[in-house]
Design an enzyme around this catalytic site. Structure first.
Site, PDB file in Angstrom:
ATOM      1  N   ARG A 225       0.849  -1.184   0.000  1.00 10.80           N
ATOM      2  CA  ARG A 225       0.000   0.000   0.000  1.00 10.80           C
ATOM      3  C   ARG A 225       0.887   1.237   0.000  1.00 10.80           C
ATOM      4  NH1 ARG A 225      -3.299  -3.017  -1.419  1.00 10.80           N
ATOM      5  NH2 ARG A 225      -5.304  -3.563  -0.487  1.00 10.80           N
ATOM      6  N   HIS A 273       0.888  -0.194 -10.429  1.00 12.78           N
ATOM      7  CA  HIS A 273      -0.045  -1.001  -9.641  1.00 12.78           C
ATOM      8  C   HIS A 273      -0.446  -2.272 -10.399  1.00 12.78           C
ATOM      9  CE1 HIS A 273      -3.147  -0.633  -6.168  1.00 12.78           C
ATOM     10  NE2 HIS A 273      -2.878  -1.900  -6.426  1.00 12.78           N
TER      11      HIS A 273
END
Length: 310
Positions: A225, A273
């Site tokens: 994250r 990502h």
């Protein structure tokens, strides 16, 4: 009674997930009414993504669970209208993609591949890397993904240390926990992999103080994250040479703004990502199994602990 399953994930996902979901239900002998437009009072299960238009769960008076298609639940776990059981996604396909991505970048740093891939001056500098057994990899976060990554790295011969907020046991991993254990785990991390959830307790896990505990020349890999890292502290550690390089797949703001220093920094690799994505075929089986469990009165898989946030 045939359960009603509302597909309330982002509308763009319906055409991608409809067929895999129907197939997964059929494999379990289920034939629920699956649709993106069921009246709230008639819904038994909600398939969800946090970026969906649905944010008020109060009309779903008979629903038994919200079944998330993402591993992350940080943006909905504190929704005051969400009083239903919430299950996060633990997808075998996503787990495999994460282990492949992490293993690839660990090997890249372990073998020193960048100096050969980017060698504009054609320098001939022989260097034999250590064996994997002589390289210490530390994983912060020993949940489903962290444990799977540890297993793959152990199979490649790496010495693996792990850390988690609460005590965990992963075969072959030297595991630490708690605030004291974090300092010990970081001190051994020649290559550090971050796989913690995004909670108030994990924000800025890597900051000026904790980065200083890493061995000089360590590498940082973050597919977990974005908020786990204090960006300015990492940039400073890179500029000073204390951290030798960083590969980052997740960021506080996504897409990563074009002006962000990570893009131009010579020691930073940015990936968009892509380390782990929910895979429709395998994720659909997880969803179908939880609906089966709900109809059979069995415990749901992968329920979120609201107190810890994951």
């Amino acid at each position: 009674m045939t359960p009603n399953v509302l597909f309330a994930a982002h509308p763009s996902r319906w055409t991608i997930y409809e067929t895999p979901l129907r197939s997964a239900f059929a494999e379990l002998g289920l034939s629920p009414h699956l649709a993106p437009d069921i009246p709230p009072a008639e819904v038994d299960y909600i398939i969800y993504t946090p970026n969906a238009p649905l944010q008020d769960f109060s009309p779903f008076t008979r629903a038994k669970a919200v079944l998330n298609l993402w591993a992350g639940v940080e943006t909905i776990v504190n929704n005051p209208t969400l009083t239903l059981p919430l299950a996060r996604m633990v997808d075998p396909g996503m787990t495999q993609s994460m282990t492949e991505w992490v293993a690839g970048h660990v090997m890249r740093y372990h073998l020193g591949m960048d100096q050969h891939i980017h060698n504009p001056d054609h320098l001939w500098v022989p260097h034999t890397p250590p064996l994997a057994s002589e390289r210490q990899v530390t994983i912060l976060g020993l949940g489903a993904l962290g444990s799977a990554v540890a297993e793959v790295l152990l199979s490649l011969g790496f010495a693996v240390t792990g850390w988690s907020r609460r005590e965990k046991h992963v075969p072959g991993v030297i595991a630490h926990h708690g605030s004291g254990g974090l300092a010990t785990a970081l001190a051994q991390a020649e290559i550090l992999v971050l796989l913690l959830p995004d909670t108030p307790a994990t924000e800025n896990t890597l900051n000026t103080e904790t980065l200083a505990r890493l061995p000089k020349g360590a590498f940082v890999i973050n597919p977990g994250r974005g908020p786990l890292i204090d960006d300015e502290a990492l940039l400073d550690a890179l500029d000073r040479g204390h951290v030798a390089g960083a590969t980052l797949d997740v960021f506080r703001t996504e897409p990563l703004p074009q002006a962000h220093p990570f893009w131009a920094h010579p020691k930073v690799t940015v990936t968009p990502h892509v380390a782990a994505e929910t895979r429709p075929t395998t994720a659909a089986r997880v969803i179908a199994e939880n609906v089966r469990r709900g109809e059979a009165g069995e415990p749901f898989l992968h329920l979120v602990d609201r107190r810890s946030g994951y």
